[in-house]
Structure formats: C-alpha cells, structure tokens
Design an enzyme around this catalytic site. Structure first.
Site, PDB file in Angstrom:
ATOM      1  CB  CYS A  63      19.947   9.516  25.994  1.00 57.54           C
ATOM      2  SG  CYS A  63      18.495   9.950  26.960  1.00 57.54           S
ATOM      3  CE1 TYR A 194      13.640   8.471  21.546  1.00 56.90           C
ATOM      4  CE2 TYR A 194      13.577  10.869  21.744  1.00 56.90           C
ATOM      5  CZ  TYR A 194      14.282   9.679  21.798  1.00 56.90           C
ATOM      6  OH  TYR A 194      15.622   9.666  22.095  1.00 56.90           O
TER       7      TYR A 194
HETATM    8  N1  LIG Z   1      11.940  10.857  31.705  1.00 59.07           N
HETATM    9  C1  LIG Z   1      13.216  10.402  31.492  1.00 59.07           C
HETATM   10  C2  LIG Z   1      13.303   9.691  30.151  1.00 59.07           C
HETATM   11  C3  LIG Z   1      14.648   9.108  29.921  1.00 59.07           C
HETATM   12  C4  LIG Z   1      14.646   8.121  28.758  1.00 59.07           C
HETATM   13  O1  LIG Z   1      13.592   7.789  28.192  1.00 59.07           O
HETATM   14  N2  LIG Z   1      15.834   7.660  28.386  1.00 59.07           N
HETATM   15  C5  LIG Z   1      15.956   6.669  27.313  1.00 59.07           C
HETATM   16  C6  LIG Z   1      17.109   6.988  26.416  1.00 59.07           C
HETATM   17  S1  LIG Z   1      16.867   8.392  25.404  1.00 59.07           S
HETATM   18  C7  LIG Z   1      16.287   5.333  27.929  1.00 59.07           C
HETATM   19  O2  LIG Z   1      17.165   5.224  28.755  1.00 59.07           O
HETATM   20  N3  LIG Z   1      15.624   4.280  27.469  1.00 59.07           N
HETATM   21  C8  LIG Z   1      15.899   2.931  27.881  1.00 59.07           C
HETATM   22  C9  LIG Z   1      14.667   2.094  27.830  1.00 59.07           C
HETATM   23  O3  LIG Z   1      13.609   2.640  27.514  1.00 59.07           O
HETATM   24  O4  LIG Z   1      14.776   0.923  28.139  1.00 59.07           O
HETATM   25  C10 LIG Z   1      14.123  11.598  31.572  1.00 59.07           C
HETATM   26  O5  LIG Z   1      13.865  12.602  30.895  1.00 59.07           O
HETATM   27  O6  LIG Z   1      15.070  11.565  32.319  1.00 59.07           O
END
Ligand SMILES: N[C@@H](CCC(=O)N[C@@H](CS)C(=O)NCC(=O)O)C(=O)O
Length: 322
Positions: A63, A194
C-alpha cells in the site's frame, strides 16, 4: 467492508464511482493527532502525547499510503519509538489478513486475524472500509488515526523533542509550495493510477491515464535541471508522496492498472530520482517488490486468475535484494 460492525463478504476494490465511472476513494474516519504534550491537533481529540513505545503502525508493504508512513518513520528516526505490524499482501475476501506470507506478521498486539477486527474493536458499529495504515495507541487501545496524510504530518514534528531529529519534511517557508504540489501529485498520480486501474468506463480510464502521464512529464521536467529532490536539495513530504507511486509503477501500475505509455525506467531523471531516494538511510527497508507484485496482482476484479507477471526486469539497483 464493514456495515454496522459486520463484515460484508465479497471484497471488491472499487469503493464508489461517480456518474462517469470514475473511482471515488473513501474519506478516512479516525482523525486524532499525536502531539508533543497531548494537546489536540488540527482534528479529533487530545490525549495522544508523544511517548516512546506507546504507538504502533499497522501497514501493508503493497500500500502506497501505508508506505509513506513507514518512510517518515524511518526518516524521522522513529523505529525505536513506533512499532510496526505488516499484513499479508494478498487481499482475502475479508480484506487484510495477518501472517502467513514471508515478511508479514501475526497481530501480536491484539491477536486478530484481520484488520477489520481492529476497527470493530474500537467502533463496534463501524461502517466503512477497513484500510491500512492504522496508527494504534497501545495505552488506550484505540485507533489514533487512519489517514496517512495526517500521520506523516504528525510524525514530522511530534517526537522531535524526544528523538532530537532536525529533519523537517514540511518546512515553514515551503509549506504553500508543498501543499500545491501535493494536491496535483495526489490527484493525478497517487490516486490517478488507481483511477486508471479501477475505472469502470473507457472515458474515466483515459482521463486518468492522461493525468498520470501529464504529472510524470511535469516531474521529469522539474528534475531535469539536476536538482536532487522535487523542491531542491532537501527531501520533503512531496518526495515521499511521489516515491511511493514511482516505486510501484513499473512492477504493478504499468501492467495491472494499464498505465502503459512508458515505464518509469524509461524516464531518465525520474529513474535516477527513485534510485536516489531508495538509497537514503532506512528507505530500502520500507519497500518490498515481492509484496507489491503479489498484492496488486491478487486483486481478483482486475486479474481473476491471480497470475503474477514475471517481468518487467527492474533496473533499479539492488532491487532484487528487497
Ligand atoms: N486515505 C487513506 C487511504 C488508505 C487506503 O486506501 N488503503 C488501502 C490499501 S492501499 C486499503 O487498505 N484498502 C482496503 C479496502 O479498501 O478495503 C490513507 O491515505 O491513509
């Protein structure tokens, strides 16, 4: 995702889309700040004083948002202050899972199997996606913050009186410039890849693709005067935000997200820049190309058979050792 504290099956990567098929990212929910004296920060409640060993980061090497928190932890010499758990790179139908993959860990702190259990431990009725990074407070067993933009900013200053770090990734005279650059980097590059990968219409994909390469061209040009970092000779927050996307680009975004006008290794200034940042003390340990490839190519909605491409051969020095 979680709905009223219950995990709903069939994880899909697309959180929401607009009427033109554009990918829309969820807003983060937990927004408290660690501060020097425990006073409240710009958002959320107070009570989170900077203390050695009190806080923990839950991250995924795949991530980019989590990786930027790891980078700042390294650059600000916080390894001894903030502990880390790395999740398994392969997304399950219950989201992020602990353990079972080289380089990933069990949840020794809370004994969970999945990241979503951390969210319901703190907010039993939570509705939303259980994302990483999660900044955890061991003292009060709660989530301090799950927004990486906040986390990197608080780590830049909150512990300085304890660590003696003098590196400032967000120096006062450059704050406006950094904020402006960050906004375009986020929109067109970090989230742009993305938006290309998760677009649900040709229009949305092409719009995102243009944005990605427009931004890469701008950054390549900016570095072409020989400067070391985007804003001069000093590494800043903007470099961290840029690096996390560049280091994933050739391995994952070029293929899986169809950002395929060219590889980063075909852009001379950007490739040197990636190499330069990779060589900064502590940064190499925040990158796992293996997790990145395994993780992205496990997104079933984009790659149903889960086949991980062998190439491209990465020309980043020592990257194979990662
Ligand atoms: N706004 C958050 C975004 C974090 C994010 O989107 N993380 C993704 C991984 S790259 C995630 O954990 N996704 C899991 C999901 O969407 O269920 C940040 O920057 O901390």
């Amino acid at each position: 995702m979680l709905v009223n504290g219950t995990w709903t099956k069939d994880w899909t990567p697309v959180q929401a889309k607009d009427d033109k098929g554009r990918f829309v990212r969820q807003i983060s929910e937990f927004r408290h700040w660690i501060t020097k004296d425990g006073e409240p920060g710009p958002t959320g409640d107070g009570g989170f004083k900077a203390e050695k060993g009190r806080y923990h980061l839950y991250v995924a090497y795949i991530c980019p948002w989590a990786s930027r928190t790891l980078m700042v932890r390294a650059l600000k010499q916080l390894e001894e202050y903030i502990t880390v758990t790395v999740v398994n790179p392969v997304m399950t139908d219950q989201g992020w899972q602990f353990d079972g993959f080289p380089g990933s860990h069990a949840d020794e702190l809370n004994g969970h199997q999945y990241i979503h259990q951390l969210y319901t431990q703190v907010a039993p009725e939570f509705t939303g996606r259980a994302t990483v990074p999660v900044l955890w407070d061991k003292k009060t067993a709660t989530i301090v913050n799950n927004e990486s933009a906040d986390i990197i900013r608080m780590l830049n200053t909150a512990f300085d009186h304890l660590t003696g770090s003098v590196l400032d990734l967000y120096p006062e005279p450059q704050q406006q410039e950094i904020d402006q650059l960050n906004a375009s980097i986020y929109e067109q590059l970090n989230n742009g890849v993305y938006k290309a990968g998760f677009a649900s219409s040709q229009f949305a994909y092409e719009e995102a693709y243009q944005g990605v390469f427009n931004m890469l061209d701008i950054l390549e040009h900016q570095l072409s005067d020989g400067r070391s970092y985007l804003l001069g000779e000093q590494i800043t927050e903007s470099d961290i935000r840029t690096f996390v996307t560049l280091i994933r680009f050739d391995a994952a975004y070029y293929g899986l997200f169809k950002c395929n006008r060219n590889l980063i290794m075909q852009m001379p200034f950007l490739s040197k820049y990636v190499q330069r940042i990779l060589e900064v003390d502590g940064i190499r340990d925040t990158v796992s190309i293996d997790h990145i490839k395994q993780g992205y190519y496990s997104i079933k909605a984009l790659n149903p058979n889960g086949i991980v491409p062998v190439g491209p051969a990465l020309h980043i020095q020592n990257i194979d050792a990662l």
